[in-house]
Design a protein around this motif. Structure first.
Motif, PDB file in Angstrom:
ATOM      1  N   MET A   1       0.844  -1.181   0.000  1.00 28.55           N
ATOM      2  CA  MET A   1       0.000   0.000   0.000  1.00 28.55           C
ATOM      3  C   MET A   1       0.880   1.231   0.000  1.00 28.55           C
ATOM      4  O   MET A   1       1.959   1.225   0.584  1.00 28.55           O
ATOM      5  CB  MET A   1      -0.870   0.011   1.249  1.00 28.55           C
ATOM      6  N   GLU A   2       0.335   2.254  -0.573  1.00 28.25           N
ATOM      7  CA  GLU A   2       1.086   3.502  -0.630  1.00 28.25           C
ATOM      8  C   GLU A   2       0.139   4.651  -0.352  1.00 28.25           C
ATOM      9  O   GLU A   2      -1.075   4.532  -0.519  1.00 28.25           O
ATOM     10  CB  GLU A   2       1.747   3.647  -1.993  1.00 28.25           C
ATOM     11  N   LEU A   3       0.672   5.735   0.075  1.00 27.93           N
ATOM     12  CA  LEU A   3      -0.110   6.921   0.369  1.00 27.93           C
ATOM     13  C   LEU A   3      -0.384   7.671  -0.934  1.00 27.93           C
ATOM     14  O   LEU A   3       0.533   7.946  -1.705  1.00 27.93           O
ATOM     15  CB  LEU A   3       0.652   7.821   1.346  1.00 27.93           C
ATOM     16  N   PHE A   4      -1.666   7.957  -1.163  1.00 21.28           N
ATOM     17  CA  PHE A   4      -2.045   8.706  -2.360  1.00 21.28           C
ATOM     18  C   PHE A   4      -2.200  10.181  -1.995  1.00 21.28           C
ATOM     19  O   PHE A   4      -2.892  10.523  -1.039  1.00 21.28           O
ATOM     20  CB  PHE A   4      -3.378   8.203  -2.931  1.00 21.28           C
ATOM     21  N   GLU A   5      -1.546  11.033  -2.750  1.00 23.07           N
ATOM     22  CA  GLU A   5      -1.662  12.473  -2.531  1.00 23.07           C
ATOM     23  C   GLU A   5      -3.008  12.987  -3.039  1.00 23.07           C
ATOM     24  O   GLU A   5      -3.583  13.893  -2.484  1.00 23.07           O
ATOM     25  CB  GLU A   5      -0.514  13.219  -3.229  1.00 23.07           C
ATOM     26  N   ASN A   6      -3.490  12.366  -4.090  1.00 23.70           N
ATOM     27  CA  ASN A   6      -4.760  12.777  -4.682  1.00 23.70           C
ATOM     28  C   ASN A   6      -5.900  12.247  -3.810  1.00 23.70           C
ATOM     29  O   ASN A   6      -6.069  11.050  -3.634  1.00 23.70           O
ATOM     30  CB  ASN A   6      -4.863  12.219  -6.101  1.00 23.70           C
ATOM     31  N   VAL A   7      -6.689  13.136  -3.237  1.00 27.62           N
ATOM     32  CA  VAL A   7      -7.765  12.756  -2.322  1.00 27.62           C
ATOM     33  C   VAL A   7      -8.825  11.927  -3.043  1.00 27.62           C
ATOM     34  O   VAL A   7      -9.341  10.948  -2.478  1.00 27.62           O
ATOM     35  CB  VAL A   7      -8.394  14.025  -1.689  1.00 27.62           C
ATOM     36  N   SER A  10      -7.559   8.432  -3.584  1.00 28.08           N
ATOM     37  CA  SER A  10      -7.515   7.757  -2.292  1.00 28.08           C
ATOM     38  C   SER A  10      -8.909   7.287  -1.877  1.00 28.08           C
ATOM     39  O   SER A  10      -9.089   6.166  -1.394  1.00 28.08           O
ATOM     40  CB  SER A  10      -6.934   8.691  -1.238  1.00 28.08           C
ATOM     41  N   ALA A  11      -9.918   8.123  -2.051  1.00 24.95           N
ATOM     42  CA  ALA A  11     -11.290   7.767  -1.696  1.00 24.95           C
ATOM     43  C   ALA A  11     -11.802   6.623  -2.569  1.00 24.95           C
ATOM     44  O   ALA A  11     -12.497   5.718  -2.087  1.00 24.95           O
ATOM     45  CB  ALA A  11     -12.199   8.982  -1.811  1.00 24.95           C
ATOM     46  N   ARG A  13      -9.952   4.317  -4.032  1.00 21.67           N
ATOM     47  CA  ARG A  13      -9.240   3.108  -3.613  1.00 21.67           C
ATOM     48  C   ARG A  13      -9.841   2.559  -2.302  1.00 21.67           C
ATOM     49  O   ARG A  13     -10.029   1.372  -2.143  1.00 21.67           O
ATOM     50  CB  ARG A  13      -7.761   3.436  -3.455  1.00 21.67           C
ATOM     51  N   TYR A  14     -10.158   3.454  -1.367  1.00 24.24           N
ATOM     52  CA  TYR A  14     -10.756   3.046  -0.089  1.00 24.24           C
ATOM     53  C   TYR A  14     -12.111   2.368  -0.331  1.00 24.24           C
ATOM     54  O   TYR A  14     -12.398   1.311   0.239  1.00 24.24           O
ATOM     55  CB  TYR A  14     -10.923   4.265   0.822  1.00 24.24           C
ATOM     56  N   SER A  42     -11.658   5.558   7.853  1.00 27.99           N
ATOM     57  CA  SER A  42     -10.606   6.394   7.268  1.00 27.99           C
ATOM     58  C   SER A  42     -10.904   7.831   7.687  1.00 27.99           C
ATOM     59  O   SER A  42     -11.864   8.088   8.411  1.00 27.99           O
ATOM     60  CB  SER A  42     -10.575   6.251   5.751  1.00 27.99           C
TER      61      SER A  42
END
Length: 163
Positions: A1-7, A10-11, A13-14, A42
């Protein structure tokens, strides 16, 4: 997993991951016939799913159990209990106290054991011949029914007495 800068990414993917988790939890509940609860949280969203009504409430009530009562039933205590049982079995095996072993057999020599096996072999052949004569067995009467001493664990005391 990686941190997404694009909100937004990210949403998305969640949402996709929570759908997959909910599907797996549903399958687990259905296949194992157990109540399942799923809680995913989240920063922006929270999913609470129950396979049947009241699963989370039962969990919350279980949280009211005193900590000392909860610690009695841990994975470690279960494994320690199982380990103790296996060690006891191993100790019995090392002492020659296996289940099904009669202590009266400790004084039997290898030659005596072979005589008993030969007698059993003769009785088995006679029984097979009788079954063939009665039509209860479709096997030939000369088929080998020999019982071999090699199939049995012979204690060292019996082996050394005959050899």
């Amino acid at each position: 997993m990686e941190l997404f800068e694009n909100v937004r990414a990210s949403a998305a993917r969640y949402a996709k991951r929570t759908e997959g988790l909910q599907k797996k939890a549903s399958e687990l509940a259905m296949l194992c016939a157990v109540p399942v609860a799923l809680v995913c949280a989240s920063a922006g969203a929270r999913l609470m799913w129950e396979s049947e009504e009241g699963v989370l409430d039962r969990y919350r009530r279980g949280a009211a159990i005193p900590p000392d009562a909860r610690t009695q039933h841990t994975r470690q205590s279960y494994l320690e209990t199982e380990l103790a049982k296996e060690r006891a079995k191993l100790a019995k095996a090392r002492l020659g106290m296996l289940p099904g072993w009669d202590a009266a057999l400790n004084d039997v020599t290898l030659g005596e054991a072979r005589e008993v096996l030969a007698t059993i072999d003769i009785a088995l052949r006679a029984a097979r011949d009788r079954m063939v004569a009665l039509g209860d067995c479709d096997c030939p009467p000369t088929a080998s029914m020999r019982v071999s001493l090699d199939r049995f664990a012979v204690p060292a005391s019996m082996r050394s007495a005959a050899e």
